[in-house]
Design an enzyme around this catalytic site. Structure first.
Site, PDB file in Angstrom:
ATOM      1  N   HIS A   1       0.826  -1.213   0.000  1.00  0.00           N
ATOM      2  CA  HIS A   1       0.000   0.000   0.000  1.00  0.00           C
ATOM      3  C   HIS A   1       0.860   1.262   0.000  1.00  0.00           C
ATOM      4  CE1 HIS A   1       0.160   1.084   4.358  1.00  0.00           C
ATOM      5  NE2 HIS A   1       0.149  -0.220   4.598  1.00  0.00           N
TER       6      HIS A   1
ATOM      7  N   ASP B   1       3.106  -6.326   3.688  1.00  0.00           N
ATOM      8  CA  ASP B   1       2.757  -5.155   4.500  1.00  0.00           C
ATOM      9  C   ASP B   1       3.117  -5.368   5.969  1.00  0.00           C
ATOM     10  OD1 ASP B   1       1.752  -2.769   5.414  1.00  0.00           O
ATOM     11  OD2 ASP B   1      -0.347  -3.426   5.388  1.00  0.00           O
TER      12      ASP B   1
ATOM     13  N   ASP C   1       6.252   0.926   6.469  1.00  0.00           N
ATOM     14  CA  ASP C   1       4.796   0.758   6.330  1.00  0.00           C
ATOM     15  C   ASP C   1       4.248   1.807   5.388  1.00  0.00           C
ATOM     16  OD1 ASP C   1       2.201  -0.004   6.677  1.00  0.00           O
ATOM     17  OD2 ASP C   1       1.998   0.767   8.701  1.00  0.00           O
TER      18      ASP C   1
ATOM     19  N   GLU D   1      -4.879   2.192   2.758  1.00  0.00           N
ATOM     20  CA  GLU D   1      -4.952   1.064   3.700  1.00  0.00           C
ATOM     21  C   GLU D   1      -5.070   1.562   5.132  1.00  0.00           C
ATOM     22  OE1 GLU D   1      -3.680  -1.968   6.548  1.00  0.00           O
ATOM     23  OE2 GLU D   1      -2.734  -0.053   6.181  1.00  0.00           O
TER      24      GLU D   1
HETATM   25 ZN   LIG Z   1       0.695  -1.100   6.375  1.00  0.00          ZN
END
Ligand SMILES: [Zn+2]
Length: 490
Positions: free
Chosen positions: A308, A382, A320, A354
């Site tokens: 994402h 992820d 992230d 996300e």
């Molecule tokens: Zn994430």
């Protein structure tokens, strides 16, 4: 990972990933893992085996993913949904994938547009306070939080460890107060391969704390940061307001400051002035970036490889989930580099939103509902860029033996484990629920939750060699799924 999914699903995903990571494997299975993998009853054509090995080696030798991650993290920066950086990231990734010769489309997604404001807190009354002073509390607003009045609000602080303790206090001792949920992150769990469960336990009140406190009349809700971070680093993430409770401001307090508040509250009255001025703007237009490398034999069949593109706004979203996006980009780049064409179409997706809405994954399912049967598999990475141990599969257990020839190859880099997981990635969750077999790398997550959703999620936390190892897993998995003669049970 993250976010926000703020749902029980997300927590169960995290729990599953944690439970399935190495710390939880029995002694017997460890003994089995330490032996060379037995010959697989499932065979791939010799040419496919050769190609997988080539992709693996090229990934382990390449700096493409790291360079892309450096650009996303350092040049573009934080990519919260609705932000100018998120838009820039969409344009950048689309252009890079076009450069590789992929067919790129931007899929429109309406996303929440929340903007962080001022966020400060100070203790204005507590036992032993020197006259005329205050004491700073380090915190950060939770995504989606409503604001305090501009000048802030001042109220007594109540510290509880969980909902049960809060309920026991009752409305008369909670109404008008600021509630701190002081649920600790269990670092011992994380250090021993259970980072997911540790996060799942500690993140609960970031989601439900505000509404739980508001039902008893609280004026603001704080939670101890969900993660293992030291150095007074607060962790953000979405608050989840319930429909049946007033919306009150919500913020995460650095672990050290949660300890401070608990200490002072045990000695007497603690008053806090809290200023949070975030804004929720009208939903914004954004995009999933979708890029196809067309299959040679079954172009209509699709293998998604994804991460994402949006991130929280405090750090630069390197772990992230810039890492997941560049693993997916590299899966296509390597095939171009070594001139391999998959039999099925490999579809690289950089998902949007996300973290605070999952609108990218949901919109994709709506738009492609009629074509779900042609979605052969979906991969999402992820959970950072830690050393990979192998591959999680979400679907029928009969999928695992079909991956065994790949696992034998990945074992040469320490990534030969295959396991069934209840969930894999949140953006591909809607597809998995619709029956599409879903996959994710199994990774070392011991330090992931120290940085996740904090200002310290930056490029330096990514080890270039471990990123290469992950790229090797993701790219070989994508190519295997796209070119294997077998079909997957679903
Ligand atoms: Zn994430």
């Amino acid at each position: 990972m993250s976010a926000t999914i703020q749902s029980r699903t997300r927590i169960s995903l995290i729990l599953t990933i944690g439970l399935l990571s190495l710390g939880c494997i029995s002694q017997t299975s460890l003994a089995q893992l330490s032996r060379p993998a037995p010959p697989s009853p499932v065979q791939y054509p010799p040419q496919l085996i050769t190609e997988i090995k080539k992709i693996q080696q090229a990934a382990l030798d390449s700096d493409y993913a790291y360079r892309q991650l450096a650009h996303l993290s350092n040049n573009i920066g934080p990519r919260l949904s609705g932000s100018a950086q998120a838009q820039k990231a969409v344009e950048y990734v689309a252009a890079e994938l076009r450069k590789l010769g992929l067919e790129v489309q931007l899929e429109k997604v309406m996303v929440p547009h929340w903007v962080r404001g001022e966020e400060t807190a100070a203790l204005t009354e507590y036992a032993g306070m020197a006259p005329g002073t205050t004491q700073k509390v380090v915190l950060t607003a939770n995504g989606g939080s409503v604001a305090t009045p501009k000048e802030g609000l001042t109220a007594d602080v109540v510290v509880v460890n969980n909902s049960e303790e809060l309920q026991a206090l009752g409305r008369e001792r909670v109404a008008g107060k600021i509630v701190l949920f002081n649920a600790k992150f269990d670092q011992r769990l994380a250090d021993n391969g259970f980072a997911g469960p540790a996060y799942g336990q500690s993140v609960l009140y970031r989601g439900i704390g505000a509404s739980t406190a508001a039902r008893l009349g609280a004026v603001a809700a704080l939670n101890r940061s969900a993660g293992g971070a030291d150095y007074r680093l607060p962790h953000t993430g979405s608050v989840r307001y319930a429909d049946d409770a007033p919306k009150i401001p919500a913020a995460s307090v650095a672990a050290e400051d949660a300890d401070l508040l608990a200490h002072l509250a045990s000695e007497g009255r603690v008053r806090m002035r809290l200023v949070l001025t975030p804004q929720t703007l009208p939903d914004a237009v954004s995009y999933n970036v979708i890029a196809d490398l067309k299959g040679s034999e079954h172009p209509e069949q699709i293998v998604i490889v994804s991460g994402h593109l949006d991130s929280w706004d405090l750090g630069t979203g390197a772990l992230d989930d810039g890492a997941g996006v560049v693993m997916a980009m590299q899966a296509a780049q390597l095939l171009k580099q070594i001139r391999l064409r998959p039999k099925r179409t490999i579809r690289v997706i950089a998902w949007m939103n996300e973290e605070n809405g999952l609108m990218g994954g949901r919109t994709y399912l709506i738009n492609h509902k009629a074509d779900i049967a042609n979605h052969f598999a979906a991969i999402e990475a992820d959970i950072g860029a830690g050393h990979p141990f192998g591959v999680y599969a979400q679907g029928k257990p009969e999928i695992l033996p079909l991956l065994q020839p790949l696992a034998v190859i990945l074992q040469t880099q320490g990534a030969g484990v295959t396991r069934i997981a209840a969930e894999t990635g949140s953006d591909i969750g809607p597809l998995a629920e619709a029956g599409v077999p879903a996959f994710a790398p199994i990774q070392d997550t011991r330090t992931y939750f120290n940085y996740h959703h904090t200002g310290a999620d930056t490029l330096d936390k990514v080890n270039p060699k471990e990123l290469q190892e992950n790229c090797a897993v993701v790219a070989t998995l994508a190519y295997t799924l796209a070119s294997m003669p077998q079909s997957l049970p679903r």
